[in-house]
Design a protein around this motif. Structure first.
Motif, PDB file in Angstrom:
ATOM      1  N   LEU A 279       0.850  -1.191   0.000  1.00  0.00           N
ATOM      2  CA  LEU A 279       0.000   0.000   0.000  1.00  0.00           C
ATOM      3  C   LEU A 279       0.888   1.245   0.000  1.00  0.00           C
ATOM      4  O   LEU A 279       0.935   2.023   0.959  1.00  0.00           O
ATOM      5  N   VAL A 280       1.615   1.394  -1.094  1.00  0.00           N
ATOM      6  CA  VAL A 280       2.544   2.508  -1.303  1.00  0.00           C
ATOM      7  C   VAL A 280       2.313   3.038  -2.710  1.00  0.00           C
ATOM      8  O   VAL A 280       2.315   2.267  -3.674  1.00  0.00           O
ATOM      9  N   TRP A 281       2.098   4.346  -2.813  1.00  0.00           N
ATOM     10  CA  TRP A 281       1.882   5.000  -4.106  1.00  0.00           C
ATOM     11  C   TRP A 281       2.927   6.097  -4.290  1.00  0.00           C
ATOM     12  O   TRP A 281       3.357   6.740  -3.327  1.00  0.00           O
ATOM     13  N   ARG A 282       3.314   6.321  -5.539  1.00  0.00           N
ATOM     14  CA  ARG A 282       4.218   7.423  -5.870  1.00  0.00           C
ATOM     15  C   ARG A 282       3.616   8.246  -6.985  1.00  0.00           C
ATOM     16  O   ARG A 282       2.902   7.725  -7.849  1.00  0.00           O
ATOM     17  N   SER A 283       3.908   9.537  -6.970  1.00  0.00           N
ATOM     18  CA  SER A 283       3.458  10.395  -8.062  1.00  0.00           C
ATOM     19  C   SER A 283       4.193   9.985  -9.337  1.00  0.00           C
ATOM     20  O   SER A 283       5.391   9.687  -9.306  1.00  0.00           O
ATOM     21  N   ARG A 284       3.477   9.942 -10.430  1.00  0.00           N
ATOM     22  CA  ARG A 284       4.112   9.562 -11.704  1.00  0.00           C
ATOM     23  C   ARG A 284       5.109  10.630 -12.155  1.00  0.00           C
ATOM     24  O   ARG A 284       6.133  10.319 -12.757  1.00  0.00           O
ATOM     25  N   ALA A 285       4.778  11.868 -11.874  1.00  0.00           N
ATOM     26  CA  ALA A 285       5.652  12.978 -12.259  1.00  0.00           C
ATOM     27  C   ALA A 285       6.384  13.511 -11.034  1.00  0.00           C
ATOM     28  O   ALA A 285       5.972  13.291  -9.891  1.00  0.00           O
ATOM     29  N   THR A 286       7.494  14.194 -11.262  1.00  0.00           N
ATOM     30  CA  THR A 286       8.176  14.891 -10.189  1.00  0.00           C
ATOM     31  C   THR A 286       7.750  16.358 -10.197  1.00  0.00           C
ATOM     32  O   THR A 286       7.201  16.865 -11.171  1.00  0.00           O
ATOM     33  N   ALA A 344      -4.892   9.819  14.735  1.00  0.00           N
ATOM     34  CA  ALA A 344      -3.850  10.278  13.808  1.00  0.00           C
ATOM     35  C   ALA A 344      -4.026   9.638  12.436  1.00  0.00           C
ATOM     36  O   ALA A 344      -4.558   8.529  12.307  1.00  0.00           O
ATOM     37  N   ASN A 345      -3.561  10.353  11.412  1.00  0.00           N
ATOM     38  CA  ASN A 345      -3.562   9.788  10.062  1.00  0.00           C
ATOM     39  C   ASN A 345      -2.718   8.526  10.030  1.00  0.00           C
ATOM     40  O   ASN A 345      -1.606   8.506  10.552  1.00  0.00           O
ATOM     41  N   THR A 346      -3.222   7.488   9.395  1.00  0.00           N
ATOM     42  CA  THR A 346      -2.382   6.315   9.133  1.00  0.00           C
ATOM     43  C   THR A 346      -2.012   6.229   7.656  1.00  0.00           C
ATOM     44  O   THR A 346      -1.151   5.427   7.289  1.00  0.00           O
ATOM     45  N   LEU A 347      -2.640   7.055   6.828  1.00  0.00           N
ATOM     46  CA  LEU A 347      -2.226   7.196   5.428  1.00  0.00           C
ATOM     47  C   LEU A 347      -1.331   8.426   5.384  1.00  0.00           C
ATOM     48  O   LEU A 347      -1.794   9.553   5.585  1.00  0.00           O
ATOM     49  N   ARG A 348      -0.053   8.215   5.139  1.00  0.00           N
ATOM     50  CA  ARG A 348       0.937   9.250   5.378  1.00  0.00           C
ATOM     51  C   ARG A 348       1.658   9.645   4.098  1.00  0.00           C
ATOM     52  O   ARG A 348       1.683   8.903   3.120  1.00  0.00           O
ATOM     53  N   PHE A 349       2.288  10.842   4.140  1.00  0.00           N
ATOM     54  CA  PHE A 349       2.940  11.417   2.969  1.00  0.00           C
ATOM     55  C   PHE A 349       4.428  11.647   3.240  1.00  0.00           C
ATOM     56  O   PHE A 349       4.846  11.895   4.365  1.00  0.00           O
ATOM     57  N   LYS A 350       5.195  11.609   2.151  1.00  0.00           N
ATOM     58  CA  LYS A 350       6.610  12.002   2.207  1.00  0.00           C
ATOM     59  C   LYS A 350       7.034  12.451   0.823  1.00  0.00           C
ATOM     60  O   LYS A 350       6.446  12.034  -0.179  1.00  0.00           O
ATOM     61  N   LEU A 358      11.205  16.602  -7.087  1.00  0.00           N
ATOM     62  CA  LEU A 358      10.689  15.918  -5.906  1.00  0.00           C
ATOM     63  C   LEU A 358       9.545  14.989  -6.298  1.00  0.00           C
ATOM     64  O   LEU A 358       8.639  15.391  -7.037  1.00  0.00           O
ATOM     65  N   ARG A 359       9.586  13.763  -5.791  1.00  0.00           N
ATOM     66  CA  ARG A 359       8.508  12.819  -6.048  1.00  0.00           C
ATOM     67  C   ARG A 359       7.715  12.619  -4.763  1.00  0.00           C
ATOM     68  O   ARG A 359       8.286  12.410  -3.684  1.00  0.00           O
ATOM     69  N   ALA A 360       6.395  12.658  -4.877  1.00  0.00           N
ATOM     70  CA  ALA A 360       5.521  12.479  -3.715  1.00  0.00           C
ATOM     71  C   ALA A 360       5.295  10.995  -3.451  1.00  0.00           C
ATOM     72  O   ALA A 360       5.138  10.199  -4.378  1.00  0.00           O
ATOM     73  N   LEU A 361       5.276  10.646  -2.181  1.00  0.00           N
ATOM     74  CA  LEU A 361       5.058   9.274  -1.750  1.00  0.00           C
ATOM     75  C   LEU A 361       3.877   9.245  -0.789  1.00  0.00           C
ATOM     76  O   LEU A 361       3.768  10.090   0.112  1.00  0.00           O
ATOM     77  N   ILE A 362       2.976   8.284  -0.977  1.00  0.00           N
ATOM     78  CA  ILE A 362       1.837   8.058  -0.091  1.00  0.00           C
ATOM     79  C   ILE A 362       1.914   6.607   0.362  1.00  0.00           C
ATOM     80  O   ILE A 362       2.077   5.706  -0.465  1.00  0.00           O
ATOM     81  N   TYR A 363       1.826   6.372   1.648  1.00  0.00           N
ATOM     82  CA  TYR A 363       1.899   4.997   2.140  1.00  0.00           C
ATOM     83  C   TYR A 363       0.963   4.813   3.330  1.00  0.00           C
ATOM     84  O   TYR A 363       0.601   5.779   4.010  1.00  0.00           O
ATOM     85  N   HIS A 364       0.582   3.563   3.580  1.00  0.00           N
ATOM     86  CA  HIS A 364      -0.401   3.280   4.618  1.00  0.00           C
ATOM     87  C   HIS A 364       0.185   2.347   5.670  1.00  0.00           C
ATOM     88  O   HIS A 364       0.689   1.269   5.345  1.00  0.00           O
ATOM     89  N   THR A 365       0.131   2.782   6.936  1.00  0.00           N
ATOM     90  CA  THR A 365       0.472   1.947   8.089  1.00  0.00           C
ATOM     91  C   THR A 365      -0.827   1.688   8.846  1.00  0.00           C
ATOM     92  O   THR A 365      -1.085   2.320   9.863  1.00  0.00           O
ATOM     93  N   PRO A 366      -1.660   0.762   8.363  1.00  0.00           N
ATOM     94  CA  PRO A 366      -3.024   0.617   8.913  1.00  0.00           C
ATOM     95  C   PRO A 366      -3.005   0.082  10.341  1.00  0.00           C
ATOM     96  O   PRO A 366      -2.146  -0.708  10.725  1.00  0.00           O
ATOM     97  N   CYS A 367      -3.998   0.510  11.112  1.00  0.00           N
ATOM     98  CA  CYS A 367      -4.215  -0.072  12.429  1.00  0.00           C
ATOM     99  C   CYS A 367      -5.642   0.259  12.873  1.00  0.00           C
ATOM    100  O   CYS A 367      -6.293   1.136  12.322  1.00  0.00           O
ATOM    101  N   LYS A 368      -6.095  -0.455  13.868  1.00  0.00           N
ATOM    102  CA  LYS A 368      -7.438  -0.261  14.394  1.00  0.00           C
ATOM    103  C   LYS A 368      -7.506   1.043  15.184  1.00  0.00           C
ATOM    104  O   LYS A 368      -6.587   1.343  15.948  1.00  0.00           O
TER     105      LYS A 368
END
Length: 399
Positions: A279-286, A344-350, A358-368
């Motif tokens: 569950l990790v996404w990256r922007s196609r463009a920088t 807190a957000n569990t879907l996070r950005f970097k 710069l390339r954007a990254l979105i990732y998920h550290t899911p929890c209850k």
């Protein structure tokens, strides 16, 4: 004092010389280090320790505050960052048992418990920054990018209005005052600022800490609102084995992936989630600069959140799917949660530096959620978010 008579230990004029007292029973210290900028001392038994050095650089501004709420480089946030990703690095090895993780964590990172029954333990890891300078961002730059938010309406026309993308992702450290976005505190660390981090690590924890540092390099952010991409920290090893590039196969080798449904069974972030893929996404463009990247992330977050319509309003008698994404939600409180509840957000950005931007990254550290969530189907809710991200033409799953 700048020296200790008879000890052979001295510090340059104007530097800070700190002392560590060796508890009875521990081996003698083998090395002491200081520098004129006041770099934190570390004292180690060099025979059983590993020394690593990293160059650090910020891709986005960071909201790191000292006791006076001024933005400065400080070691505690970096220790906390490594500690955060160390938990993820060892979670599978320790069967996701928080008691086993806590016991090993205390032995490695130390503790200063108020409860005497717990006892205090010295950290086996030492950190030192080359400098503790104040951040160079004294006021928030003008010309912030603005984005449309369908739930923010003009008071006169009732039509959706534009909001500041940086204010949206940084509210708290950033405030709206006199018609513009401003810094709440006196200073922040600016994008592009850098530092050097020296680590001394016990060799028996080297493998786990190496994974933790790699994960921090891929996903780690520091400071206020860091889950929204602020404080995106870039690591570069000096004289050590270079840090691995983030790829699907490299991520799988860390043993930090776990099925989404299994992640949602525990109420603390302990893995990067996956369905048939991470569950990790990256922007196609920088992006040319961090302001453009933050605008993109703000638009993405607004879109995946507002796809969930509310059926209730203020002081809702029940929890709705939108509430469990992150809380509080403006004008949509949950009565049973009270006024001070937080999720807190569990879907996070970097953001990551690449040669062309710069390339954007979105990732998920899911929890209850740690709050009671009634009949909300967590798995279905988060799968809706993931399907939404998969459909975005400007995003691609990690491969």
């Amino acid at each position: 004092p700048s020296s200790s008579p008879g000890s052979g230990i001295s510090a340059a004029p104007g530097s800070r010389l700190s002392w560590f007292l060796r508890p009875s029973g521990l081996p003698p210290f083998r090395q002491i280090h200081a520098n004129p900028q006041g770099m934190t001392l570390y004292c180690t038994n060099a025979k059983h320790m590993i020394k690593l050095t990293y160059q650090l650089q910020l891709a986005t501004p960071a909201f790191l505050g000292d006791a006076e709420q001024k933005g400065v480089w400080r070691t505690p946030p970096f220790k906390a960052l490594i500690r955060e990703w160390w938990r993820v690095a060892v979670a599978k090895e320790l069967d996701y048992d928080h008691r086993r993780i806590k016991a090993r964590e205390k032995a490695l990172f130390g503790t200063a418990a108020d409860d005497s029954r717990e006892g205090n333990q010295q950290s086996r890891m030492r950190l030192a920054l080359a400098h503790w300078r104040e951040g160079s961002c004294k006021s928030w730059p003008a010309s912030e990018n603005r984005v449309r938010h369908p739930e923010v309406k003009d008071r006169n026309t009732g039509q959706p209005r534009l909001v500041g993308s940086e204010l949206y992702l940084g509210y708290g450290p950033l405030l709206f005052q006199q018609g513009s976005t401003r810094l709440k505190a006196n200073a922040a660390l600016q994008a592009g600022e850098d530092n050097q981090l020296k680590l001394v690590l016990p060799d028996d924890e080297q493998a786990a800490l190496a994974r933790a540092i790699t994960l921090a390099h891929w996903f780690g952010t520091i400071g206020g609102r860091s889950r929204n991409g602020w404080g995106s920290l870039l690591w570069q090893a000096e004289g050590n084995t270079p840090l691995a590039e983030l790829t699907c196969s490299a991520l799988e080798k860390t043993d930090c992936l776990r099925a989404l449904a299994d992640c949602l069974a525990l109420d603390w972030p302990h893995a990067i989630g996956h369905d048939d893929r991470p569950l990790v996404w990256r922007s196609r463009a920088t992006f040319r600069n961090w302001r453009e990247a933050i605008k993109f992330l703000a638009q993405t977050k607004i879109a995946f959140r507002t796809q969930f319509d509310f059926n209730t309003g203020w002081n809702s008698p029940r929890v709705e799917p939108r509430h469990v994404l992150a809380y509080p939600v403006t004008k949509h409180s949950v009565g049973q949660w009270g006024n001070n509840a937080r999720l807190a957000n569990t879907l996070r950005f970097k953001l990551h530096h690449e040669p062309d931007g710069l390339r954007a990254l979105i990732y998920h550290t899911p929890c209850k959620p740690t709050l009671p969530h009634g009949k909300v189907n967590l798995l279905d809710t988060w799968q809706r978010v993931h399907r939404f991200l998969d459909k975005q033409t400007m995003l691609a799953r990690l491969d």
